[in-house]
Write a protein that holds these residues in place. Structure first.
Motif, PDB file in Angstrom:
ATOM      1  N   CYS A  99      83.018  46.468  27.663  1.00 16.64           N
ATOM      2  CA  CYS A  99      83.129  45.290  26.814  1.00 16.64           C
ATOM      3  C   CYS A  99      82.402  44.143  27.503  1.00 16.64           C
ATOM      4  O   CYS A  99      82.275  44.117  28.733  1.00 16.64           O
ATOM      5  CB  CYS A  99      84.578  44.932  26.514  1.00 16.64           C
ATOM      6  SG  CYS A  99      85.605  44.498  27.920  1.00 16.64           S
ATOM      7  N   ALA A 100      81.906  43.239  26.685  1.00 14.39           N
ATOM      8  CA  ALA A 100      81.115  42.133  27.213  1.00 14.39           C
ATOM      9  C   ALA A 100      81.355  40.888  26.373  1.00 14.39           C
ATOM     10  O   ALA A 100      81.644  40.976  25.172  1.00 14.39           O
ATOM     11  CB  ALA A 100      79.636  42.481  27.217  1.00 14.39           C
ATOM     12  N   VAL A 101      81.219  39.733  27.002  1.00 17.66           N
ATOM     13  CA  VAL A 101      81.406  38.446  26.328  1.00 17.66           C
ATOM     14  C   VAL A 101      80.067  37.948  25.829  1.00 17.66           C
ATOM     15  O   VAL A 101      79.101  37.846  26.607  1.00 17.66           O
ATOM     16  CB  VAL A 101      82.003  37.396  27.287  1.00 17.66           C
ATOM     17  CG1 VAL A 101      82.263  36.090  26.524  1.00 17.66           C
ATOM     18  CG2 VAL A 101      83.287  37.901  27.916  1.00 17.66           C
ATOM     19  N   VAL A 102      80.007  37.618  24.540  1.00 20.34           N
ATOM     20  CA  VAL A 102      78.821  36.993  23.972  1.00 20.34           C
ATOM     21  C   VAL A 102      78.936  35.495  24.240  1.00 20.34           C
ATOM     22  O   VAL A 102      80.004  34.914  24.100  1.00 20.34           O
ATOM     23  CB  VAL A 102      78.714  37.253  22.464  1.00 20.34           C
ATOM     24  CG1 VAL A 102      77.395  36.706  21.920  1.00 20.34           C
ATOM     25  CG2 VAL A 102      78.856  38.735  22.158  1.00 20.34           C
ATOM     26  N   GLY A 103      77.854  34.856  24.570  1.00 19.02           N
ATOM     27  CA  GLY A 103      77.906  33.443  24.908  1.00 19.02           C
ATOM     28  C   GLY A 103      78.014  32.510  23.718  1.00 19.02           C
ATOM     29  O   GLY A 103      77.512  31.395  23.764  1.00 19.02           O
ATOM     30  N   ARG A 104      78.673  32.960  22.629  1.00 17.04           N
ATOM     31  CA  ARG A 104      78.813  32.130  21.440  1.00 17.04           C
ATOM     32  C   ARG A 104      79.855  32.768  20.513  1.00 17.04           C
ATOM     33  O   ARG A 104      80.378  33.842  20.817  1.00 17.04           O
ATOM     34  CB  ARG A 104      77.475  32.021  20.717  1.00 17.04           C
ATOM     35  CG  ARG A 104      76.896  33.360  20.303  1.00 17.04           C
ATOM     36  CD  ARG A 104      75.562  33.204  19.592  1.00 17.04           C
ATOM     37  NE  ARG A 104      75.156  34.427  18.947  1.00 17.04           N
ATOM     38  CZ  ARG A 104      74.084  35.121  19.285  1.00 17.04           C
ATOM     39  NH1 ARG A 104      73.306  34.707  20.275  1.00 17.04           N
ATOM     40  NH2 ARG A 104      73.765  36.221  18.631  1.00 17.04           N
ATOM     41  N   ARG A 105      80.148  32.135  19.387  1.00 14.35           N
ATOM     42  CA  ARG A 105      81.127  32.682  18.435  1.00 14.35           C
ATOM     43  C   ARG A 105      80.584  33.854  17.625  1.00 14.35           C
ATOM     44  O   ARG A 105      81.340  34.743  17.233  1.00 14.35           O
ATOM     45  CB  ARG A 105      81.565  31.591  17.451  1.00 14.35           C
ATOM     46  CG  ARG A 105      82.332  30.439  18.083  1.00 14.35           C
ATOM     47  CD  ARG A 105      82.615  29.364  17.045  1.00 14.35           C
ATOM     48  NE  ARG A 105      83.228  28.187  17.650  1.00 14.35           N
ATOM     49  CZ  ARG A 105      84.520  27.952  17.651  1.00 14.35           C
ATOM     50  NH1 ARG A 105      85.342  28.821  17.080  1.00 14.35           N
ATOM     51  NH2 ARG A 105      84.997  26.859  18.207  1.00 14.35           N
ATOM     52  N   THR A 106      79.286  33.828  17.328  1.00 12.33           N
ATOM     53  CA  THR A 106      78.715  34.846  16.449  1.00 12.33           C
ATOM     54  C   THR A 106      78.339  36.101  17.230  1.00 12.33           C
ATOM     55  O   THR A 106      78.047  36.044  18.419  1.00 12.33           O
ATOM     56  CB  THR A 106      77.483  34.314  15.711  1.00 12.33           C
ATOM     57  OG1 THR A 106      76.560  33.782  16.677  1.00 12.33           O
ATOM     58  CG2 THR A 106      77.875  33.211  14.739  1.00 12.33           C
ATOM     59  N   CYS A 107      78.347  37.206  16.520  1.00 18.83           N
ATOM     60  CA  CYS A 107      78.148  38.495  17.164  1.00 18.83           C
ATOM     61  C   CYS A 107      76.726  38.736  17.619  1.00 18.83           C
ATOM     62  O   CYS A 107      75.770  38.198  17.062  1.00 18.83           O
ATOM     63  CB  CYS A 107      78.562  39.620  16.206  1.00 18.83           C
ATOM     64  SG  CYS A 107      80.300  40.057  16.317  1.00 18.83           S
ATOM     65  N   SER A 108      76.629  39.570  18.614  1.00 19.01           N
ATOM     66  CA  SER A 108      75.351  40.088  19.081  1.00 19.01           C
ATOM     67  C   SER A 108      75.582  41.432  19.739  1.00 19.01           C
ATOM     68  O   SER A 108      76.625  41.638  20.378  1.00 19.01           O
ATOM     69  CB  SER A 108      74.702  39.128  20.086  1.00 19.01           C
ATOM     70  OG  SER A 108      73.547  39.720  20.653  1.00 19.01           O
TER      71      SER A 108
END
Length: 127
Positions: A99-108
């Motif tokens: 699992c990884a954190v995206v640096g924003r609210r929207t998905c990537s």
């Protein structure tokens, strides 16, 4: 300190199910999209599923074509966790799941958009 810890991997027979969990700490969890990736031996890393951060109190999920209809992602903001329910597993689902954190609210599902990665949990689908 930002931390992601995956759990729930293991050995399962084809057609079986597993539930992976990603426990997060050290950042504003509800505002951050979280993505599950996997990497099989000898293959490139693949973005499997992503769940967005809160967008007008709504959360959005995305799935790779290879797992649509079989996997389901969810989040529990009270516990700072993201789960990946994997059903109808196939041998080609084998790999290390991160699992990884995206640096924003929207998905990537692009690795370069991730700000932090967990250590991974191994999923093996085999008879």
């Amino acid at each position: 300190q930002l931390q992601l810890v995956e759990s729930g991997g293991g050995l399962v027979q084809p057609g079986g199910s597993l539930r992976l969990s990603c426990a997060a700490s050290g950042f504003t969890f509800q505002n951050s999209a979280i993505t599950w990736f996997r990497q099989a031996p000898g293959k490139e890393r693949e973005g499997v599923s992503c769940i967005s951060g809160a967008v007008d109190s709504t959360y959005y999920a995305e799935y790779a074509d290879s797992v649509k209809g079989r996997f389901a992602i969810s989040r529990d903001n009270a516990k700072n966790t993201v789960a990946l329910q994997m059903n109808s597993l196939k041998p080609e689902d084998t790999g290390v799941y991160y699992c990884a954190v995206v640096g924003r609210r929207t998905c990537s599902t692009y690795g370069d958009d991730m700000t932090y990665w967990g250590q991974g949990t191994l999923v093996t689908v085999s008879s």
